[in-house]
Each structure stands twice: as structure tokens, then as C-alpha cells.
Motif scaffolding. Structure first.
Motif, PDB file in Angstrom:
ATOM      1  N   MET A   1      32.069   3.976  48.039  1.00 43.84           N
ATOM      2  CA  MET A   1      32.237   3.684  46.638  1.00 43.84           C
ATOM      3  C   MET A   1      30.919   3.827  45.868  1.00 43.84           C
ATOM      4  SD  MET A   1      33.234   0.117  44.761  1.00 43.84           S
ATOM      5  CE  MET A   1      34.976   0.074  44.989  1.00 43.84           C
ATOM      6  N   LEU A   2      29.842   3.301  46.402  1.00 42.78           N
ATOM      7  CA  LEU A   2      28.544   3.384  45.731  1.00 42.78           C
ATOM      8  C   LEU A   2      27.593   4.375  46.398  1.00 42.78           C
ATOM      9  CD1 LEU A   2      27.994  -0.418  44.972  1.00 42.78           C
ATOM     10  CD2 LEU A   2      28.880   1.341  43.442  1.00 42.78           C
ATOM     11  N   ASN A   3      28.071   5.093  47.380  1.00 43.65           N
ATOM     12  CA  ASN A   3      27.237   6.104  48.026  1.00 43.65           C
ATOM     13  C   ASN A   3      26.915   7.216  47.037  1.00 43.65           C
ATOM     14  OD1 ASN A   3      27.192   4.807  50.512  1.00 43.65           O
ATOM     15  ND2 ASN A   3      29.065   5.803  51.170  1.00 43.65           N
ATOM     16  N   ASN A   4      25.672   7.664  47.067  1.00 41.23           N
ATOM     17  CA  ASN A   4      25.187   8.759  46.219  1.00 41.23           C
ATOM     18  C   ASN A   4      25.352   8.497  44.731  1.00 41.23           C
ATOM     19  OD1 ASN A   4      24.454  10.390  48.482  1.00 41.23           O
ATOM     20  ND2 ASN A   4      26.629  10.807  48.752  1.00 41.23           N
ATOM     21  N   LYS A   5      25.321   7.231  44.331  1.00 46.50           N
ATOM     22  CA  LYS A   5      25.433   6.861  42.919  1.00 46.50           C
ATOM     23  C   LYS A   5      24.102   6.313  42.428  1.00 46.50           C
ATOM     24  CE  LYS A   5      29.900   7.473  42.803  1.00 46.50           C
ATOM     25  NZ  LYS A   5      30.563   8.462  42.042  1.00 46.50           N
ATOM     26  N   SER A   6      23.894   6.379  41.127  1.00 49.67           N
ATOM     27  CA  SER A   6      22.756   5.711  40.486  1.00 49.67           C
ATOM     28  C   SER A   6      23.284   4.403  39.919  1.00 49.67           C
ATOM     29  CB  SER A   6      22.186   6.577  39.368  1.00 49.67           C
ATOM     30  OG  SER A   6      21.607   7.730  39.917  1.00 49.67           O
ATOM     31  N   ILE A   7      22.614   3.294  40.240  1.00 50.12           N
ATOM     32  CA  ILE A   7      23.096   1.970  39.886  1.00 50.12           C
ATOM     33  C   ILE A   7      22.019   1.234  39.097  1.00 50.12           C
ATOM     34  CG2 ILE A   7      23.951  -0.224  40.800  1.00 50.12           C
ATOM     35  CD1 ILE A   7      24.565   1.496  43.411  1.00 50.12           C
ATOM     36  N   LEU A   8      22.413   0.683  37.950  1.00 48.47           N
ATOM     37  CA  LEU A   8      21.527  -0.152  37.145  1.00 48.47           C
ATOM     38  C   LEU A   8      22.016  -1.588  37.267  1.00 48.47           C
ATOM     39  CD1 LEU A   8      19.331  -0.678  34.971  1.00 48.47           C
ATOM     40  CD2 LEU A   8      21.107  -0.206  33.263  1.00 48.47           C
ATOM     41  N   VAL A   9      21.128  -2.483  37.694  1.00 45.10           N
ATOM     42  CA  VAL A   9      21.470  -3.897  37.834  1.00 45.10           C
ATOM     43  C   VAL A   9      20.654  -4.662  36.801  1.00 45.10           C
ATOM     44  CG1 VAL A   9      21.532  -5.882  39.376  1.00 45.10           C
ATOM     45  CG2 VAL A   9      21.863  -3.587  40.308  1.00 45.10           C
ATOM     46  N   THR A  10      21.343  -5.286  35.836  1.00 45.47           N
ATOM     47  CA  THR A  10      20.630  -6.098  34.846  1.00 45.47           C
ATOM     48  C   THR A  10      20.551  -7.523  35.372  1.00 45.47           C
ATOM     49  OG1 THR A  10      22.651  -6.593  33.627  1.00 45.47           O
ATOM     50  CG2 THR A  10      21.402  -4.658  32.933  1.00 45.47           C
ATOM     51  N   GLY A  11      19.422  -8.160  35.144  1.00 43.81           N
ATOM     52  CA  GLY A  11      19.236  -9.508  35.684  1.00 43.81           C
ATOM     53  C   GLY A  11      19.124  -9.477  37.200  1.00 43.81           C
ATOM     54  N   GLY A  12      18.603  -8.395  37.710  1.00 39.74           N
ATOM     55  CA  GLY A  12      18.578  -8.175  39.149  1.00 39.74           C
ATOM     56  C   GLY A  12      17.645  -9.041  39.959  1.00 39.74           C
ATOM     57  N   THR A  13      16.786  -9.812  39.316  1.00 40.10           N
ATOM     58  CA  THR A  13      15.889 -10.673  40.080  1.00 40.10           C
ATOM     59  C   THR A  13      16.372 -12.119  40.103  1.00 40.10           C
ATOM     60  OG1 THR A  13      14.461 -11.002  38.159  1.00 40.10           O
ATOM     61  CG2 THR A  13      13.862  -9.227  39.686  1.00 40.10           C
ATOM     62  N   GLY A  14      17.511 -12.388  39.493  1.00 38.80           N
ATOM     63  CA  GLY A  14      18.103 -13.721  39.572  1.00 38.80           C
ATOM     64  C   GLY A  14      18.809 -13.899  40.908  1.00 38.80           C
ATOM     65  N   VAL A  21      21.842  -6.689  45.073  1.00 41.03           N
ATOM     66  CA  VAL A  21      20.996  -5.549  45.456  1.00 41.03           C
ATOM     67  C   VAL A  21      20.897  -5.457  46.979  1.00 41.03           C
ATOM     68  CG1 VAL A  21      18.628  -4.636  45.389  1.00 41.03           C
ATOM     69  CG2 VAL A  21      19.709  -5.477  43.294  1.00 41.03           C
ATOM     70  N   SER A  22      20.760  -6.575  47.655  1.00 44.35           N
ATOM     71  CA  SER A  22      20.717  -6.573  49.121  1.00 44.35           C
ATOM     72  C   SER A  22      22.014  -6.026  49.708  1.00 44.35           C
ATOM     73  CB  SER A  22      20.473  -7.982  49.658  1.00 44.35           C
ATOM     74  OG  SER A  22      19.196  -8.420  49.329  1.00 44.35           O
ATOM     75  N   ILE A  23      23.134  -6.444  49.154  1.00 42.12           N
ATOM     76  CA  ILE A  23      24.436  -5.959  49.634  1.00 42.12           C
ATOM     77  C   ILE A  23      24.570  -4.462  49.407  1.00 42.12           C
ATOM     78  CG2 ILE A  23      26.927  -6.028  49.156  1.00 42.12           C
ATOM     79  CD1 ILE A  23      26.575  -9.073  48.739  1.00 42.12           C
ATOM     80  N   ILE A  24      24.116  -3.986  48.252  1.00 44.07           N
ATOM     81  CA  ILE A  24      24.176  -2.542  47.977  1.00 44.07           C
ATOM     82  C   ILE A  24      23.477  -1.766  49.082  1.00 44.07           C
ATOM     83  CG2 ILE A  24      23.308  -0.710  46.469  1.00 44.07           C
ATOM     84  CD1 ILE A  24      23.796  -2.617  44.106  1.00 44.07           C
ATOM     85  N   PHE A  25      22.263  -2.195  49.453  1.00 33.82           N
ATOM     86  CA  PHE A  25      21.512  -1.451  50.469  1.00 33.82           C
ATOM     87  C   PHE A  25      22.043  -1.681  51.879  1.00 33.82           C
ATOM     88  CE2 PHE A  25      18.328  -1.188  47.066  1.00 33.82           C
ATOM     89  CZ  PHE A  25      18.083   0.180  47.112  1.00 33.82           C
ATOM     90  N   ARG A  27      25.314  -2.074  52.663  1.00 28.50           N
ATOM     91  CA  ARG A  27      26.637  -1.455  52.834  1.00 28.50           C
ATOM     92  C   ARG A  27      26.746  -0.010  52.367  1.00 28.50           C
ATOM     93  NH1 ARG A  27      30.530  -6.404  50.882  1.00 28.50           N
ATOM     94  NH2 ARG A  27      29.652  -7.963  52.291  1.00 28.50           N
ATOM     95  N   TYR A  28      25.842   0.422  51.502  1.00 27.14           N
ATOM     96  CA  TYR A  28      25.974   1.753  50.892  1.00 27.14           C
ATOM     97  C   TYR A  28      24.664   2.524  50.975  1.00 27.14           C
ATOM     98  CZ  TYR A  28      30.003  -0.656  48.934  1.00 27.14           C
ATOM     99  OH  TYR A  28      31.141  -1.377  48.784  1.00 27.14           O
ATOM    100  N   LYS A  29      24.725   3.770  50.594  1.00 25.38           N
ATOM    101  CA  LYS A  29      23.539   4.621  50.514  1.00 25.38           C
ATOM    102  C   LYS A  29      23.459   5.172  49.093  1.00 25.38           C
ATOM    103  CE  LYS A  29      23.831   5.806  55.308  1.00 25.38           C
ATOM    104  NZ  LYS A  29      22.773   5.918  56.182  1.00 25.38           N
TER     105      LYS A  29
END
Length: 66
Positions: A1-14, A21-25, A27-29
Motif C-alpha cells: 500500500m505504501l511501497n514506493n510512495k512519497s509520504i508527508l507526515v505532519t506532526g511527525g515528532t509527536g 513513522v516507525s510502522i511505515i519503515f 512494514r513498507y518500503k
């Protein structure tokens, strides 16, 4: 689902953003992950932990408009 996608996470350090962000890396590439945050210290800590994260630091005014 998120493989080979560009993802913007707002509020990503909360608490949710860091976990997401940890889950993205785990489970996905994704092609690119960019974390938007107002906190420069938290951004630098995240980039040290996850070197493949791009970061954008913005003022409150911009964050409120997103």
C-alpha cells in the motif's frame, strides 16, 4: 500500500507521529518519508534515529494552515 510512495507526515515528532513513522519503515518500503514539525530538536533526534527520514521544520503559522 505504501511501497514506493512519497509520504508527508505532519506532526511527525509527536507520540503518534513517531510511532506511525516507525510502522511505515517496519512494514513498507516507501520512496520518501518527509516529517513536518515545528520542533527542531525533536526533528534532529528523529533524523539521527531514522536516517532515511527527510525533515521540514516550520513555524506555527504554517502548521496551523496545513
Amino acid at each position: 500500500m505504501l511501497n514506493n510512495k512519497s509520504i508527508l507526515v505532519t506532526g511527525g515528532t509527536g507520540s503518534f507521529g513517531k510511532r506511525f513513522v516507525s510502522i511505515i519503515f517496519d512494514r513498507y518500503k516507501p520512496n520518501q518519508v518527509i516529517v513536518y514539525s515545528r520542533d527542531e530538536l525533536k526533528q534532529s533526534e528523529m533524523v539521527r534515529r531514522i536516517t532515511s527520514v527527510g525533515s521540514i521544520i516550520g513555524p506555527k503559522a504554517i502548521g496551523a494552515k496545513l
